[in-house]
Design a protein around this motif. Structure first.
Motif, mmCIF file in Angstrom:
data_model
loop_
_atom_site.group_PDB
_atom_site.id
_atom_site.type_symbol
_atom_site.label_atom_id
_atom_site.label_comp_id
_atom_site.label_asym_id
_atom_site.label_seq_id
_atom_site.Cartn_x
_atom_site.Cartn_y
_atom_site.Cartn_z
ATOM 1 N N TYR A 144 -28.267 -2.894 -0.304
ATOM 2 C CA TYR A 144 -29.672 -3.205 -0.022
ATOM 3 C C TYR A 144 -30.045 -2.798 1.403
ATOM 4 O O TYR A 144 -31.112 -2.233 1.640
ATOM 5 C CB TYR A 144 -29.923 -4.694 -0.248
ATOM 6 C CG TYR A 144 -31.380 -5.068 -0.251
ATOM 7 C CD1 TYR A 144 -32.126 -4.971 -1.412
ATOM 8 C CD2 TYR A 144 -32.010 -5.507 0.901
ATOM 9 C CE1 TYR A 144 -33.474 -5.309 -1.421
ATOM 10 C CE2 TYR A 144 -33.344 -5.844 0.908
ATOM 11 C CZ TYR A 144 -34.067 -5.745 -0.260
ATOM 12 O OH TYR A 144 -35.406 -6.073 -0.268
ATOM 13 N N LEU A 175 -32.807 -11.954 -1.806
ATOM 14 C CA LEU A 175 -31.502 -11.414 -2.200
ATOM 15 C C LEU A 175 -30.444 -12.505 -2.158
ATOM 16 O O LEU A 175 -29.624 -12.611 -3.072
ATOM 17 C CB LEU A 175 -31.116 -10.241 -1.299
ATOM 18 C CG LEU A 175 -29.759 -9.597 -1.581
ATOM 19 C CD1 LEU A 175 -29.658 -9.107 -3.025
ATOM 20 C CD2 LEU A 175 -29.511 -8.449 -0.604
ATOM 21 N N LEU A 191 -34.722 1.786 -2.802
ATOM 22 C CA LEU A 191 -33.502 1.200 -3.356
ATOM 23 C C LEU A 191 -32.998 2.037 -4.530
ATOM 24 O O LEU A 191 -31.787 2.227 -4.681
ATOM 25 C CB LEU A 191 -33.741 -0.249 -3.771
ATOM 26 C CG LEU A 191 -32.512 -1.064 -4.150
ATOM 27 C CD1 LEU A 191 -31.456 -1.025 -3.059
ATOM 28 C CD2 LEU A 191 -32.911 -2.498 -4.458
ATOM 29 N N ILE A 219 -34.364 -8.200 -8.308
ATOM 30 C CA ILE A 219 -33.272 -8.304 -7.339
ATOM 31 C C ILE A 219 -32.028 -8.893 -7.994
ATOM 32 O O ILE A 219 -30.909 -8.488 -7.681
ATOM 33 C CB ILE A 219 -33.708 -9.108 -6.096
ATOM 34 C CG1 ILE A 219 -34.800 -8.330 -5.364
ATOM 35 C CG2 ILE A 219 -32.536 -9.375 -5.175
ATOM 36 C CD1 ILE A 219 -35.375 -9.020 -4.163
ATOM 37 N N GLU A 258 -25.502 -6.812 -0.544
ATOM 38 C CA GLU A 258 -26.164 -6.833 0.763
ATOM 39 C C GLU A 258 -26.042 -5.485 1.474
ATOM 40 O O GLU A 258 -26.993 -5.017 2.093
ATOM 41 C CB GLU A 258 -25.584 -7.932 1.664
ATOM 42 C CG GLU A 258 -25.742 -9.325 1.122
ATOM 43 C CD GLU A 258 -24.531 -9.814 0.338
ATOM 44 O OE1 GLU A 258 -24.338 -11.041 0.283
ATOM 45 O OE2 GLU A 258 -23.789 -8.986 -0.222
#
Length: 78
Positions: free
Chosen positions: A21, A34, A67, A3, A18
């Motif tokens: 993600y 995160l 992701l 991360i 953010e």
């Protein structure tokens, strides 16, 4: 570590980690890991390069395909 690499890659590419993600994991709006990784990132002027392929390989190692898909979309936008 995965991360943190992702977060630094986002910062280096003028993306908000953010938001990127959340596109992959919309149900994880309050991701503590995160947030902790973001505290360890540095401004892109101070950071070393995080290559696209390096990030994709790290995401693949951890089976983080959702992701990786979003990251690939961001890479294609450039």
């Amino acid at each position: 570590m995965m991360i943190l690499i992702f977060a630094q890659w986002c910062i280096n590419n003028d993306l908000v980690p953010e938001k990127v993600y959340l596109r992959a994991y919309p149900d994880q709006q309050a991701n503590q890991t995160l947030r902790e990784a973001l505290e360890l990132t540095v401004p892109k002027e101070e950071a070393g390069e995080v290559k696209d392929q390096t990030l994709l390989e790290v995401l693949s190692l951890f089976g983080n395909d959702d992701l990786a898909f979003i990251v690939t979309e961001e890479i294609k936008k450039r």
